[in-house]
Every structure is written in structure tokens, then in C-alpha cells.
Design an enzyme around this catalytic site. Sequence first.
Site, PDB file in Angstrom:
ATOM      1  N   LYS A  41       0.790  -1.123  -0.105  1.00 38.91           N
ATOM      2  CA  LYS A  41       0.101   0.109  -0.077  1.00 38.91           C
ATOM      3  C   LYS A  41       0.816   1.194   0.023  1.00 38.91           C
ATOM      4  O   LYS A  41       0.817   2.226  -0.692  1.00 38.91           O
ATOM      5  CB  LYS A  41      -0.951  -0.039   1.419  1.00 38.91           C
ATOM      6  N   ARG A 111      -3.187   2.800   8.948  1.00 34.70           N
ATOM      7  CA  ARG A 111      -3.691   1.586   8.304  1.00 34.70           C
ATOM      8  C   ARG A 111      -2.159   0.751   8.346  1.00 34.70           C
ATOM      9  O   ARG A 111      -1.223   1.293   8.060  1.00 34.70           O
ATOM     10  CB  ARG A 111      -4.039   1.855   6.832  1.00 34.70           C
ATOM     11  N   GLY A 120      -7.993  -7.565   5.611  1.00 38.44           N
ATOM     12  CA  GLY A 120      -8.521  -7.794   6.700  1.00 38.44           C
ATOM     13  C   GLY A 120      -8.120  -8.123   8.081  1.00 38.44           C
ATOM     14  O   GLY A 120      -8.572  -8.504   8.838  1.00 38.44           O
ATOM     15  N   MET A 122      -5.235  -7.273   9.415  1.00 35.28           N
ATOM     16  CA  MET A 122      -4.670  -6.535  10.478  1.00 35.28           C
ATOM     17  C   MET A 122      -5.598  -5.192  10.696  1.00 35.28           C
ATOM     18  O   MET A 122      -6.729  -5.003  10.314  1.00 35.28           O
ATOM     19  CB  MET A 122      -3.240  -5.830  10.066  1.00 35.28           C
ATOM     20  N   ARG A 361      -3.402  -1.445  -6.665  1.00 26.73           N
ATOM     21  CA  ARG A 361      -2.272  -2.795  -6.302  1.00 26.73           C
ATOM     22  C   ARG A 361      -2.837  -3.569  -7.341  1.00 26.73           C
ATOM     23  O   ARG A 361      -3.880  -3.448  -8.133  1.00 26.73           O
ATOM     24  CB  ARG A 361      -2.737  -3.224  -4.855  1.00 26.73           C
ATOM     25  N   HIS A 483     -11.898 -27.532   7.809  1.00 29.23           N
ATOM     26  CA  HIS A 483     -12.047 -28.963   7.264  1.00 29.23           C
ATOM     27  C   HIS A 483     -12.431 -29.247   6.005  1.00 29.23           C
ATOM     28  O   HIS A 483     -12.092 -29.747   5.054  1.00 29.23           O
ATOM     29  CB  HIS A 483     -12.801 -29.864   8.399  1.00 29.23           C
ATOM     30  N   SER A 807      14.359 -42.474 -10.777  1.00 32.65           N
ATOM     31  CA  SER A 807      12.977 -41.622 -10.546  1.00 32.65           C
ATOM     32  C   SER A 807      12.967 -41.481  -9.056  1.00 32.65           C
ATOM     33  O   SER A 807      12.848 -42.483  -8.443  1.00 32.65           O
ATOM     34  CB  SER A 807      11.934 -42.550 -11.138  1.00 32.65           C
ATOM     35  N   CYS A 874       8.371 -39.104  -9.610  1.00 34.66           N
ATOM     36  CA  CYS A 874       7.176 -39.431  -9.856  1.00 34.66           C
ATOM     37  C   CYS A 874       6.507 -39.373  -8.704  1.00 34.66           C
ATOM     38  O   CYS A 874       5.315 -40.237  -8.407  1.00 34.66           O
ATOM     39  CB  CYS A 874       7.221 -40.927 -10.438  1.00 34.66           C
ATOM     40  N   TYR A 894      12.617 -35.030 -16.187  1.00 42.28           N
ATOM     41  CA  TYR A 894      11.315 -34.756 -16.353  1.00 42.28           C
ATOM     42  C   TYR A 894      10.665 -34.916 -14.924  1.00 42.28           C
ATOM     43  O   TYR A 894      11.259 -35.192 -14.029  1.00 42.28           O
ATOM     44  CB  TYR A 894      10.553 -36.127 -17.181  1.00 42.28           C
TER      45      TYR A 894
END
Lengths: 918, 918
Positions: A41, A111, A120, A122, A361, A483, A807, A874, A894
Site C-alpha cells: 500500500k 492503516r 482484513g 490487521m 494494487r 476441514h 526416478s 514420480c 522430467y
Amino acid sequence: MEVSVMANKKKAKAKKSRYVYFFGDGKADGKAVMKNLLGGKGANLAEMTNMGIPVPAGFTISTEVCNYYYKNGKKYPSELKKDVLSALTRVEGVMKAKFGDSANPLLVSVRSGARVSMPGMMDTVLNLGLNDVTVRGLVSQTKNERFSYDAYRRFVQMFGDVVLGLKPKGKDEHDPFEIIMDKIKKEKGIKLDIELTTEDLKRLVRLYKEEIKNKTGKVFPEDPYEQLWAAIGAVFESWNNERAITYRRINKIPEEWGTAVNVQSMVFGNMGDDSGTGVAFTRDPASGEKEFYGEYLLNAQGEDVVAGIRTPQPIEDLKKHLAKPYGELLKIYKKLEKHYREMQDMEFTIQKGKLWMLQTRNGKRTGLAAIKIAVDMVEEGLISTDEALRRIEPEQLNQLLRPIFDINGKKSAIKEGRLLTKGLNAGPGAACGRVVFNAVDAEEWAKRGEKVVLVRIETSPEDISGMHAAVGILTARGGMTSHAALVARQMGKVCVAGCGTLEIDYSKRQMSVKGVAIKEGDYISIDGTTGEVINGRVETKPSEILQVLLEKKLDPKKSEMYKLFDKLMKWADKKRVLKIRTNADQGDQASVALAFGAEGIGLCRTEHMFFGEGKIEAMREMILADDAEGRKKALNKLLPIQKNDFAGIFRVMKGLPVTIRTLDPPLHEFLPHEESEIKKMADFMGISPGKVKSKIEYLKELNPMLGLRGCRLGILYPEITAMQARAIFEAACQVQKEGIKVLPEIMIPLVGHVNELKQQASVVRRTAEEVMGKVGQKIKYTVGTMIELPRAALTADEVAVVAEFFSFGTNDLTQTTYGLSRDDAGKFLYYYYEKAILKEDPFQTIDQDGVGQLMQIGVKKGRTTRKDLKIGICGEHGGESKSVEFCNKIGLNYVSCSPFRVPIARLAAAQAVAKANK
Amino acid sequence: MEVSVMANKKKAKAKKSRYVYFFGDGKADGKAVMKNLLGGKGANLAEMTNMGIPVPAGFTISTEVCNYYYKNGKKYPSELKKDVLSALTRVEGVMKAKFGDSANPLLVSVRSGARVSMPGMMDTVLNLGLNDVTVRGLVSQTKNERFSYDAYRRFVQMFGDVVLGLKPKGKDEHDPFEIIMDKIKKEKGIKLDIELTTEDLKRLVRLYKEEIKNKTGKVFPEDPYEQLWAAIGAVFESWNNERAITYRRINKIPEEWGTAVNVQSMVFGNMGDDSGTGVAFTRDPASGEKEFYGEYLLNAQGEDVVAGIRTPQPIEDLKKHLAKPYGELLKIYKKLEKHYREMQDMEFTIQKGKLWMLQTRNGKRTGLAAIKIAVDMVEEGLISTDEALRRIEPEQLNQLLRPIFDINGKKSAIKEGRLLTKGLNAGPGAACGRVVFNAVDAEEWAKRGEKVVLVRIETSPEDISGMHAAVGILTARGGMTSHAALVARQMGKVCVAGCGTLEIDYSKRQMSVKGVAIKEGDYISIDGTTGEVINGRVETKPSEILQVLLEKKLDPKKSEMYKLFDKLMKWADKKRVLKIRTNADQGDQASVALAFGAEGIGLCRTEHMFFGEGKIEAMREMILADDAEGRKKALNKLLPIQKNDFAGIFRVMKGLPVTIRTLDPPLHEFLPHEESEIKKMADFMGISPGKVKSKIEYLKELNPMLGLRGCRLGILYPEITAMQARAIFEAACQVQKEGIKVLPEIMIPLVGHVNELKQQASVVRRTAEEVMGKVGQKIKYTVGTMIELPRAALTADEVAVVAEFFSFGTNDLTQTTYGLSRDDAGKFLYYYYEKAILKEDPFQTIDQDGVGQLMQIGVKKGRTTRKDLKIGICGEHGGESKSVEFCNKIGLNYVSCSPFRVPIARLAAAQAVAKANK
């Protein structure tokens, strides 16, 4: 001489403004690149000021002060006081008002502002500088007593909440000031704040101050300087409030970054109908379309827009009301986007016809918008393709692959007023189904073919199977990390979480939103990408990308979304160095992965082929056999099945490399554990349940993860490896005879010592020679190994003498390096994140310091033995963007991931190069 | 000019004899230091030849030929044929006989000879060169037809067995030649070979040759050169027979060493009463006493001594029979010992009054003898103390600590003819007890206080508890690596294994040896150091060292054994750099370790303190508590118990460092698992069994080794760590107040990430400050960590920022580095050794390539952060000599091991330095 004096002055100035950075009247000490020091900011306020854009004057206290504060027992650097006061004086000069002045008081906002936005999390204090004296000055300046006392009562409340700590902490607490307000409204029989009279507001100020005295024992400070220092302290303190800590943890923001504090002159959008406030985006943040997008409210303060009590107007309408400031806004937004070369999210206030910009921003956007904007900006010549690749979070591609609502269907549903509410967009995608209120119902209904949306106040581990059965999940409580949200994202389920307005009554099997009741069995539609909850049905369909690539129902030329995707993927493919493979066990999975751009199979797990009717029985017979002969007999039954599976995969892959891993899991995973299942198995095999049980007992292990599995199985029972090799080479010969190229790579799992690999490789090679000799075909193939134990990585130079490729099996490598069982860690790892002992889940993102170090050792040592050793990964990390970037950095050939993550891996691989090039 | 010609000649000669090394007539191509090339036997034959000692001429084919043979499809180097023939010609010249000559034939032996002795593992052919023509030459040379045909029939048998492969392979097969011999003896009604007539022997030669034809289809080769090459090939082949491979595996002899082949002129000890053969040691291999020791047989071949059919005479008696060669032998043995500066084990043959030396090598000896000889030789000025330290296998010290027989008791028992038989000395020490024939009886009898010796045909895993209950174990079958031998050595039990003459009848509960029956309950005495089995009781007593050090019943000045031990330990302590600590959980263990020379406690496991009446209950209460408050309440009960334990240890250790590890094992280890135990516990705690069960269920883990244990416990429940820290510091303050120094080192287990340590260290330090502040005492202490996870080693630089010391937990480090659960690996690791996939048990000897590499990384990185970081090891490897050597090499400060292994570690640590100095 002149020059050196200037330089000295500059130095002196630079030194002077080490902690405090002024901005205002077209001049600022800071600039956009100083985000680390000034926060996002603050840096952007400075930048806008320097660009000549109207920004209320102010100053930023740097993040260094935050760090100083926490490192020095919550004390400030000694220079700070002087610096703040001197900056404040400059602000007074620019704004032509005086802090604490009884006639023309300067009011400020205080701020937070961290390096990245933490919306939101702080604290903020507005209208600071008001007291019983200055409020009268404000009255005389604005000629608006009601406005002035409204500002004053808002300030006292905010100060009490934020600075003096009266803000409610739990969900069950209420804001003491709101209680007082409600009481007065009740007394007066009114409902809206706006109905309060000036006298009511004055009374509120008094009552609020009394409440502060009662609750805190402290008198509300009338001294504006005292207010200012208290507010600055409160903002620094809020860097370490619980919400902020949690947010940092989830978003992986280091504590050391700290927050800056912005002290800025207040401007008011609520000074009448020539005033207003709003937010705007330089492009549509949902679709990415290039059109000015935003909302505003006349005669309102910013918080009113957020609170959602009044419905904001679309930004175009501002033209009608306030043409001049609107015209300025149009010019500014174009200037800002061009300047930042990025879509901007701006806040503005119009005070008595004058436009003030309060923030700009980079705007948050959906995955679709991110891609659209990046691609468009490349075509507009604003950014390079590298920049476009860097800007898109690979995970966002996920959103393009999820089911979507029929856009017209959704529009008309909203027009019909069926939008019930909005929650958190916890699991992207669209879902439509019938409401059920518990997991058992979800499973039962789903079993009989119903699509259901599981609605819960919140979910718990018992709901897992119900969540799995549902097409979507909707909860009333819980945030982005609840959850429900976590599990849904893991499962790839559509989920809207934390819908606070939802009232759920389990006993009545009913929920209601703003008076609209929805009963069990009613249809709802939820949009996990936006958080919208819609009453009734809205048709969903597969993502356009899938319609083009997999279903082939949509002409690629007719899908804008596909064209964007395709363009981006082409840039990515051109950029990336890493090859992308997929983990697939069956031909159909391989087909999907190929459509998504996979260039081979990096992991074909052969054990999955042993499950299912007719296969598991033979597998069990093999396990129960008393000797090699008995095992061979059972394995002979499995041979044609495996051969068939391999042939299917070879046909799909048409000569692309197919890495096949020999049997890996502990044998007890194939045996039943329920009494009835044991009986059934024993009956089927014509043996006693006792024999089955004693085998199960024998195979039981204290730590199966570290037991008889991986190549250890093949070493003890070489006939298993031989059968698998036979199936692979018979299938390969057969498919090659059909004129299709094949390229099998046989991979031995869980090797810790090169001798293990040596023994298994010799079984494979011997079988290969035998099969090829018999069939009279020559197959090109290699034998390699997983590197999934620390010892294999540490002795990679020896392992590479035998292994033709590596791998990295980073799942197991993480478990052993950390000494951490993925299955058991759930019970305590959450606590580790909570206490910031670990910042990231090492099973999701490669732990670069530990596991990654072993990988680097493995790569280096492996390639000292074989200069051009092919090395891949993998583990599940192969589809996670940060891990892909790491794999690129350490020189893997890869990465391999699940089919649906192939596009993500392609982009991440390109991004890794683009980032490294930067 | 002269010199350079000589040099060239030497070069040419050196080049010529690359594969074949001649010896004879005082000149040899090889010498003692060329063991790697010539094998032990060949090198020493060359050395003796050069020393002027009478050695039958011959030549050695080098080990390089063996390697060439196996690397090149069993072909020889092209030069070999010519070289062998030319060496053979030189032998003919020296021995004045001609290979294959009908008048004066040269006969040779063909023997293996590896770098280290592998007794009886490979093949030998004697009397080679005989055929139907040369045998008549032998007759005319020796004037002894019977002797000549006996030599011939022995040769044909040996050639058939060894070269043509007719040797029985299994225990149930019989040698076909022995069958023929038995048949003839039966026909003739005779028992001994010596009763066979010349005609019988001639007939045997014919029958043997026919048998060869029948069994192999091949005709016995009459050509001596064909015989020679076939025998050379057979010896090379025997390097890879099954026995040899197993022996190499057990004794960790690399396959790459290969064997040499020695072709040497035959001399015969069976040419009449002026001939003989024997073995002798320069010192007593059992006691180490400096006296000439050995046995001989007149008119016999070497194999007769080994076969044990005739009882050999003590070497002193040779003086009476053959004074001249005896005198020579005395001179030679002294010369040899002085030359080799080591106790020698020699083989000799006297042919018609002339002494020939056939072999000399360093003699095997008991632990006691090893120490006695080494110490004596230092005092005789023969070797340095460094050399003495290098020569004693640290494990041999174990023998000095085991119970011993009363020496007079044993002597008189043997005099009384109570020596029953001799088996393998599988577990050193002496045991006397009553015979039982199964594990159940062993346990029951032991429970009622009886000392029992468990007698089994062979043991199996079901016998474990019985073996544990017995004071000694005796088996009829099985070698040094049989189940009984392995388990006994692991348990530290006295064991005599593979006593072939023992007949055991389980049904009659009786065993018999050579007609002597011993019933269940009868006393026997077994000597696991010598393999002797004695009928009846022989009193045992603790080792003299223990009598001096622990029981203090014996005056150190009166024990020769103690004086030796003490001398050796003093040399060791002077030499070693590593400090030696002990793993001890209680004061009494610590006392024992101190007596053995421990210099601190390297691992005090606090969990052991939680078992036992009155402790486990509080521990369980803690585990069952629902919250931190409940846990604290229970922990308060444990506090005084722990404090008391710690105080006890501090008092014993008197200011030596005491490393205390905080709670480590998973909590479920403290909970009962039997239904009845659960009920008892629930009753005791006044809660429902259901609650106990659900806690047990909750704590269940798939891989407890990788689950909630170690510092993870302390992180989740900081109150546990706090209680332990409180107990430590309260105890420390109390003991310090008593005027006794204390030096606690608190060690946090299972750290994977430095943040884990940071959190736990802060709990410890906070508690320490609090306790010290309250008591008003200042305790010097440190906080460190176990390095037992790969990640901790890999990030040791970060960990060392917090850790003030490291201690390698190599048990867990081995488990995680190898991905191998020690508890589960038993099921398959045996197979790994069998198939030589692993050469050593990584849980016994540090796997230097993998685990050791991590340790080196840990040491290096740890010390980049803290230059003088103290680093030790507390895994079980800390008391194993090879591992101790490794710890010395990588610069650890100390090793820690169980109390009884402290002397072994002291010696091993010294040896490590002495070896490095060499």
C-alpha cells in the site's frame, strides 16, 4: 562542488527518512519498487503520488520499524518520534489543515500495509485526530454537524475496538459499542444508522467513552498525538494477532517481513451527494475481459461498500452522477495499468466533487481471468510471454478443468432472484444437486444415482465418505482452511464454505437463507469458484477444455477458453526444459494424460492391476502359496492379465516411454481383514480360515512402511519380478509386432543398496532376453530405479552403475528423511503448522533443505557415474508448481504427475525457466 | 653397466614370474608381505624358504590368476602354461625327481591358499603325479610297496572326490569310495585301514577307477600333466563352492581377493617309524603361556592328525623318538616367532628322519591368550604397545568378563574322565546346570530357582525364552552360525554347539555320549570358550576381572588376569582420543560402567524410569488425561520419582557429564493391550474400560516408528518436557547442594527440523532458569539433540545453531536411511546375507557408505556452525569395534555403549588410533 553538495543532501535526506517516508503534492520519498520497506500500500501510494495522481498526503512508517519493535521489547527506534512529527508537519502543509487544531483539524487514517496484501487481517483506525474540541472544527469546516459527529462516534468505536482491545474475540461475543447502538435504536424504534439524529450521535460518543472507561479502566485519550501513537502501536501489534499469524502460515508469508504503517489524511466520501467512494478494476477480475469494472456508493465511506448494507452501483453509472471525477478516473485507470503493466484494483473517494485515489494494487482474479489478462496483455504488447508465464499461478489452471455452469443458465437464475447468498470459494467448479444434511444420506442417495450437495454447519472427519459421495459441499461455518475447504480441495470437490447467512436445522432437515427455506431433496447449485449459492437447478457442464480435449464434443475453434489455454500451453511448451510425464496405471488414464500433453508415463504402478475380480484371487493364492512352485502357479494366472494391461498402455503411448514399477506394496495389503471376508476367501481357495489368518498374522508388521515391500519382495520372491518382466516383454513384443513402437522402462522400487538393484535388474534382463529370444523380437528397454530412500540418494554413484535411469519417489523419500509416516502425521502435523514449526506440508511441497538436498546429492552422484543419466520424479510433488520449479533447478529431465495435473506441470515447468531467466 | 644389466635381469625375472612364484632350495620369488598375491600359505612358504628353513620345493600360482579365471569365462592367462612348466622343471631340479618319471617320480600336492586362512573350505589334492607307471617308480624309490599303493589309492580317491566331483554334497550322501572300502573291509572282516594288504590296496585302486568311470563317464587320467591342470582348476573352482561363499560372507572376506594355488613336492610322514607329522604353536593358544605347544603322530600323514582316529602325542614326547628333528624344530619355532614377531601355528612332516616345514601362520587363540601373548611380547621387546593394541580383537575382551570354571575343579573333572565330548565353542564362558530337553522345562525349572543347561538337537525361534532362562545351551547339530550359536552370542549365553557325538532322545528325556547316558535333571558343565562338555558339576565363578572390579572380592594384585587386563586398558587409555561413555538409566548401571572405566553417561533414557509399580500408573493417567491440566496433575506424581532417579545418577557420576534424553517412545507403549490388563487399569483409574480402549485405539499408528514419538511428544505436550526438565534441575540443585558436582546435558530426541529443537530447548531453558532461580543454585548445563533422522544430519548446520551438542542415534538413523524397520527386517534380512546383498548387519556395524556418510555430513555441517561442537554416538554401534574405529575417523568426541561393553570400546578406540598410525 555543486554536485557533491547535492549528493550529500540526498544522503542526508535518505538517512533522515530511514524510518518514515512522506508522500503528497506530487512528491514522495518512496516508490513502487520499495514494497519490502513500505509495504504494498505505502509503495503504491508513493508511486501514484510521483505519477501526479491525486493522493491524500501522508507518510509511511517502514517495515523496519515493525521488526525493530518486535526485536527490542516493543520499543521504537529513538529517531522515530521526531521523524513522524516532521512528516506530519509536511502533511499539514500540503493539506492546509493542522493536526489537533480547533478550527481546521487534520484528520488521518492509520492503516497497516504488508509486502503482500493480507486483506482484513490487521487493524485500521479512521478519522483519527477527533476529540471534543476538534470535532467542532470539523463542523465549522464541513458545515455538517451530523456528519462530523458520525465521524467522531465511528472514530471512538474504532479506537475502542482496535486500540483498546474491545473488539470481540470469539464468535459468541458481541461488540460492546454495537450493543449500545442497538439499545438506542430500540429505544427510538429505528432500524438504520442513518435514522440516528445528531443528538443521538453525540449521546453515542458519550456512552462509548463511558463504556471504554468501564471496560478498560482507561479514559479515552483526547490528545490527538496520544491517539496517533496508540494507533500506530495497535497496527504494529496486529501483525501478530492470531488471524494474521494464521493467514501468514497459510499463505506462507514470513514473519520477518513485518508490516508498514500508513498515516494518511482523511478524505470523506460521505459529505453529501457530491461525494462517494468505490472500488474499481482495470479489467474484469472474473472473466478477464478488457473493460473497466467496478462499483461505487454515493455519500458513503469505504467501509459501507464492504459492509454490504447498501447495494453499490456499477461503475458506469458514476458518469451520470459525477461526470468530471468519473472522467478523471477513466484517465487514471488507464495510466495506472499502463504504468504497472498489470491489472489494477483501485480504491477511490470523491470528496465534494474531488477525486482522491486511496489505493492501487495488482488485482486478484480468477484463474480464467488470470489467463485471459496475461494472454491479452502479451497481444497488446504490454508484457512478454515470459512475463505472462510468470504471472499465472499454475494451480489456477485447475479452475479451467472443473465443471462450469451454463453461463446463460446462471445469468437467468440470478435475474430470477435465485441467488441465495455468497460464501467462501473454497473448492472451485460448479455443482448442482439435491440437498442432504448428513454424510449417511449423501452416500445412500448417491448410491441410488442421485447427485447430492452435502450441507453441513461444519464438517468433521466422519463426513469424509459423504463428502466423497456428494457433487458439492456447502457449509455455514469455517474459513478457507476449515476441514470442509481442505478436504474438498484435496478431493477436487466443489465447495462453498463459511456461508454465515445460512441457518441449518438438522432436526427439520431444512436450511434457510434470509427467509427462504430449502428442504432435504430440494435442488441447489453452488459455484465454488465465486462462492455463490443459487436456489434450484442451474445446469452444469464439463469445462470447455475438457469438452475439446477429452470429449471432443466442442470444436477447438469455437471455444475462447480453449484457445486461451492452447496459446498459453504453446508458450509454456516452448519455454520449458523439463519433460512432463504422467502417473497412469491403465490405458484410459494414459489417454487422458496424452490429451493433456503428457510425453510419457513416469510411473505405472503394477499393483493396481492386481485388484478387482479375478485378479485379487490369484494374487491371494500367490501370497498364500507355501513355496516358489505354488507362487509360480498362481503367478501364471496373473501373467495374461498383466500382459493385457501392459499391451493396452503400450498401444496408447505409441512409442513414448512407459516406466513400469515392479510390485511395491506389502503383501498384507492384498489380504482381507474382516472375519467374513477371510471366511469367503478361505472358502474360495478351499483352505481353512485358520490358514488365511495365520498368513495374515505372519505378514503383520510393526512398521509396514519400513518392512517387506518394494524390491525386498522381488528379492525374496524373484518369481514375482520374473512374471512381471515376462508380462511386460510379451506385451511389448506383441504390440511391436502390430507395428506400434514400444519403449518400456522397468523401474525397481525401494532400493537402498545397489546390490538389491543388481539382483532385480538381472531377473528382468534375463527374462527379457528369454522372451525376446523366443518371440524373435528385439525391444529397446532400460532398467532403472526409484530413488526413495536416503541411502539410495547418498550412494547414487554406486546405484547408477546398474541403474539406467533414476526416478525420485519423493513421497517415501520425505517419509524416511523426516522419519515421518504420512499416514500417522496428521495427528500432530497440524500443530506444527499452527506453531510455525513447519511452514509447509513436506508431503505437498518438496522440503528443499532436507529432501531436496538429498535429491541434489542423488543427481550429482548419479551423473558422476553416468554423465547423461535420465532422472525424473514420480512422487506427488511432480505436479506441484513450487516442486516442479525445484526439479527444473536441480536439472531433472522430467516430472511425472497425475493426468489432470499435466497442464499445471507444463506451465510450472515453463514458469521455472521464465523465473530463472528474470 | 653391471648394475643396469642386473636390474634388467631382475625386471625380466619379475615380469616372467608374474603369475607363478617358485620356492625351494633356500630361494623363493615371493616373500611374507606378498600375501595378497600369493595367499597366506604361499607367502609364508616363500618366506620360510628364504629364511633357510627346510621347505619342500614348489611354486605358487597367484591370486591374480584366480581373478583372471573368473573374469574370463574360466580361462587362464596364455602365459600360465609355460610358466607352470618352467617352475615345475625348477622343482624337479631341486627335488632331484621328475614329474611323471617311471623311475623317480616327483609327486606334488595342490592346495588352495587365500589371503586369510579359510580352514577346510577349499579343496586339496595330495600325491598328485601317481599313475600305474609312476607308482612303480615310487615303490622302487621307497622300497615300500604297501605305502606306495596306499598313497596311490588315497590319490585316486581324492582326485575322484575333489576334481571329478564325487565328494558327497549333502549330509545324507556317502562318499562312493568309502562305500567300496567298507565293502572290502566287511568282506575281509577287518576294521582298520592299516589292516588292508598291498593287494587290497591295488584292488581298491582298480575299483576306484571303475567307480569313477561309472559315476562320471570319464576315465581316470593317467597323464600327470592332465592330473595337475585338472587339480589346479578344481582348486580355483572351490573358491566359489557354497561353503567357501558362506564362510566368506560370515567372515566378511571379499570375493575379489581370490585364492592362490600352491603346487608343492610331497613329503611323507608315513614312511615308517622314522617318519611323522604334527602341528605346533610357539605359545599355548588357550592360555597364552610362553611354552612350546603341539601334537604329533609317528608314521602318519597330516590328515590322520586331523581325522582324530589316533590320539596324537604331546610335542615334548617327540624328543624321545626323534631327537634330531625335534631339536631342529625347537630352533625353527624360535626363529619363526622372532622373525614374524607373532605366535606361529606350524605344520611339519618328518620323512625318514628329515624335518620339513609345510606351513607357518599366525596362530588362532582365545581372548585370554591373545591378551597374554600381546602383553608378554611387549614386555619381551618383540612388539610395540601400538602393535599389541592392534592385535587384540576388542570383542575378545568379552571372554575375560564371562563366568569361568574353577581351574582346579575342571582339571580334576577331566582327570576323573568326566570330559564327555567337545563341540564348537559357540558362546564363551562357563556354565554348570541341570539338563533339560525343552524350552518349556527350561523356563519352569528356572522359575523355581534351578540352574539349567538347555540341551537340544538344534534350536529354533520357539526355544528363545527357554534359551534365555538357561545358564547354558548345548546342541548336537549346527555350526558356529547356527541358530543356537547366533542367539547365544547375542544373549551373551554360554553355548557349545554342533556336538556331533551327542545322541539325544527327547522321548526318553535323555542324551548319551559314547555310551554314557545323562538324564533330565543330571548336572553337566559346558565350557563355551573351549567347546568342552563335562559330566557332572564343575564349579563356576565370575570372571576374575569382575571379582576385582565389581565384587571387590579379589585383590587386584592377586589376579594375573586382572593385571593383564589393567595393563592393556592403561595402554589403551593412553592411546585413544575418543572418550568412552555409557548408556545407563539407573545409578547401579552407572556404577558398573564407572568401574569399567566410563567417563560419563552418553544416554540416560528417561522412559525406563516410567515403568514399574507406582510409576506406570501415573504415566497412564497422564496419557489418558483429556487436557494439559489433567496431564500436569499426573505429571506432578511422576516428578518426585524422576527427580529421585536423576539425583541417584548424579551422585554416582560425581560431576562427569550425564546426557539425559527427554521422553522418546510412542505413548501406546505405556498402555496395556490385554483385555484383562485394560480392565485392571480402568478399575484402578476409576474410569470405564471403553475409555481406555478408545485411547489405545486413538494412539494406534500404522508406522509407530515414524509417528508421534521423540520430540513430537514434547512439542504437543510441552508439560511433559517441562516436568522432566524440572526433575533434572531440582535433582541437580539438590545434589550440588550436597557438595557433589553435577553436569547435566539435556538431549532432545528425533529432531528433524531445527524449529522442533528450538521449541523444546526453550521449554528446558525456561524451566531450568525457574528452578535455579527458586533454589538459588547455578547449574552448568547444555541442551543438545540426537541426530537420528537423515534430515537432522543434512541440516546439521541449522540444527547446531540451537544444539550445544550432537549425539548420533545410529539405531534410528539406520532405520530411516535404509527405510528398514529393525523389528520387521528379521523376516528378510537373513536372505540378504545369504545372497550376499548385504555383507554386514547395518544394525550391528555402522553402514559407512550410507549412514556413515550422513554422519560425516552431520559432523562437517555441525562444526561449520559451532567449531568445537561436542559430538558423540549413543546408538548400539557405540560399543562395536569397527563402528568405534569409524567414529574415531570422522572426529567424534565420544562413543557411548552399554556398561559391559565399556572396556571393549576403550580398546577399540585405542586400536582405531593405533591402526591409523600404522
